[in-house]
Design an enzyme around this catalytic site. Structure first.
Site, PDB file in Angstrom:
ATOM      1  CG  HIS A 158      -0.397  -0.004   2.539  1.00  0.00           C
ATOM      2  ND1 HIS A 158      -0.123   1.153   3.241  1.00  0.00           N
ATOM      3  CD2 HIS A 158      -0.063  -1.026   3.362  1.00  0.00           C
ATOM      4  CE1 HIS A 158       0.359   0.838   4.434  1.00  0.00           C
ATOM      5  NE2 HIS A 158       0.409  -0.476   4.536  1.00  0.00           N
ATOM      6  CG  ASP A 184       2.723   0.222   7.938  1.00  0.00           C
ATOM      7  OD1 ASP A 184       2.328  -0.327   6.895  1.00  0.00           O
ATOM      8  OD2 ASP A 184       2.001   0.412   8.927  1.00  0.00           O
ATOM      9  CD  GLU A 225      -3.002  -1.381   5.533  1.00  0.00           C
ATOM     10  OE1 GLU A 225      -3.099  -2.353   6.310  1.00  0.00           O
ATOM     11  OE2 GLU A 225      -2.479  -0.294   5.873  1.00  0.00           O
ATOM     12  CD  GLU A 226      -1.478   2.291   7.630  1.00  0.00           C
ATOM     13  OE1 GLU A 226      -2.242   1.888   8.536  1.00  0.00           O
ATOM     14  OE2 GLU A 226      -0.301   1.912   7.521  1.00  0.00           O
ATOM     15  CD  GLU A 284       0.906  -3.939   5.604  1.00  0.00           C
ATOM     16  OE1 GLU A 284       1.782  -3.187   6.088  1.00  0.00           O
ATOM     17  OE2 GLU A 284      -0.226  -3.535   5.272  1.00  0.00           O
ATOM     18  CG  HIS A 300       0.703   2.654  12.719  1.00  0.00           C
ATOM     19  ND1 HIS A 300      -0.631   2.321  12.760  1.00  0.00           N
ATOM     20  CD2 HIS A 300       1.099   2.378  11.451  1.00  0.00           C
ATOM     21  CE1 HIS A 300      -1.013   1.859  11.580  1.00  0.00           C
ATOM     22  NE2 HIS A 300       0.031   1.882  10.773  1.00  0.00           N
TER      23      HIS A 300
END
Length: 427
Positions: free
Chosen positions: A122, A151, A185-186, A210, A399
């Site tokens: 992604h 990510d 995706e997030e 991922e 994140h």
């Protein structure tokens, strides 16, 4: 962000039946790799030569801020990926996602073999525009830092450079390779999940890129489904100074119900709940007549969603702190869980054998499950394709602040990816 509650798309029993129905494919995937005295010299040399280019690609992509709700940034990131895929000779298609404000980018490569492979990653990150100014790209102590670098821009880089290496080697032993990049995706993949599921069913194997932990690099066999609970309270407004007793404080009732249900998932196998958002009132001097809270929900069993919703509703019905208020609860399930079966396990063992060719001591990890959601859940939904997760670059801090990839893992991971693709492409 989330879809209506539906359990049937990710029935584990269905996945098990699909796995049993594919014994021929299982036998192929489980077939032992030939014992090698040394790694594939050409692929390893190519991976080593590619490391500077991989790092440059990572720098270029991180410099394009592409937060999951940032439409202009997502468009720029999709432009970049489209240009790279076209340069690799792919038949590129770009179309709007079915929901939201992002796009789906795919590229197809035709070969001379018989197997169909799908590679997905992604383009979006969780970071808002302006994050790069606060946490700029930097290289330090064997790590390359940057927002979204692991990510999932590291996964995008592995796909782009993996295909570049194989193209330079003249490798065509596959029927079709499809690359799919989504950019929501997030946000739970609300506009791309169904497309991922449909496209995955047209392939023999799906590899999802991922990231994996830099502390324990490996591949992933399962991941939780993702959903949310929304709790709303309706009260009565009144002047907070002159007549507070005439009001019915929705904020207080919401707080009461959040505390009452905070640990409720602990008694439900396969469910996890954490209250993460809340909102009440608009001005200081008014008793709020409405309030709402959202909870992050993770699911690893097909019956857990129904049980969790019933338990929260029953707890709310037990009693209220503030009389004459109304409380409603709704559960929405978005991304289904990824639960790999015997074929995924067999493929993971093959990946471990390939990684061992480099003779770096510690075996590649095969991780049973993570609480993080992944689009592998959509790809694995029907059970038709064999799906494996976490082939992106090893890193950490996703994140969170100071996200990075481990530079010394670029060559081993790129070698692993290219060797795996060549093995899977064979008859």
């Amino acid at each position: 962000m989330a879809l209506p509650l539906t359990l049937s798309p990710y029935s584990l029993r269905r996945s098990a039946r699909a796995a049993l129905a594919s014994l021929a494919s299982l036998a192929l995937l489980a077939a032992p790799l030939p014992t090698l005295a040394a790694p594939d010299a050409a692929l390893l040399a190519a991976a080593r030569s590619a490391q500077p280019a991989v790092m440059q690609t990572l720098r270029e992509m991180v410099a394009i801020e592409s937060g999951t709700m940032d439409a202009p940034g997502l468009a720029r990131m999709t432009d970049y990926a489209e240009k790279r895929l076209k340069a690799l000779g792919g038949q590129v298609e770009r179309k709007p996602a079915s929901a939201g404000h992002s796009e789906l980018l795919s590229a197809r490569f035709a070969g001379s073999g018989t197997r169909k492979l799908m590679l997905m990653a992604h383009l979006d990150t969780i970071y808002w525009p302006g994050e790069l100014a606060k946490t700029p790209i930097r290289e330090e102590n064997g790590r390359l830092y940057g927002p979204g670098i692991a990510d999932d821009k590291g996964g995008v880089a592995m796909i782009l450079h993996g295909l570049e290496v194989l193209r330079a080697q003249g490798w065509k032993d596959y029927a079709q390779i499809t690359v799919l990049f989504n950019a929501d995706e997030e946000s739970g993949s609300p506009g791309s999940g169904e497309a991922i599921a449909a496209l995955a069913d047209q392939h023999d194997v799906v590899l999802s890129f991922e990231p994996t932990s830099a502390q324990d690099p490996g591949v992933l066999l399962a991941a939780a489904g993702v959903g949310e609970i929304l709790m709303k309270v309706k009260g009565r407004a009144s002047h907070a100074g002159a007549a507070p007793q005439l009001g019915r404080n929705a904020a207080l009732e919401l707080a009461h119900q959040m505390l009452a249900t905070a640990d409720i998932a602990k008694g439900i196998p396969g469910a996890q709940l954490n209250w993460t958002t809340m909102k009440a009132g608009n001005v200081r001097n008014q008793i709020p007549d409405s309030a709402e809270a959202g909870a992050d929900v993770r699911l690893t069993r097909p019956d857990a969603a129904d049980k969790l919703l019933a338990a929260v509703q029953a707890k709310v019905a037990d009693g209220k702190q503030v009389p004459d208020t109304e409380v409603s609860v709704a559960l929405r399930v978005g991304r289904p869980p990824f639960v790999g079966g015997p074929r995924t396990q067999a493929l993971a063992e093959r990946v471990r054998a390939i990684a061992a060719e480099l003779g770096e001591g510690k075996p590649l990890g095969i991780h049973p499950i993570t609480g993080g959601g992944t689009d592998a859940g959509f790809a694995n939904r029907s059970g038709k394709a064999v799906v494996l997760e976490s082939l992106g670059l090893p890193g950490w801090g996703y994140h969170a602040k100071d996200e990075y990839i481990a530079i010394d893992q670029i060559v081993p991971r790129l070698y692993l990816v290219t060797r795996l693709i060549t093995e899977l492409g064979k008859n």
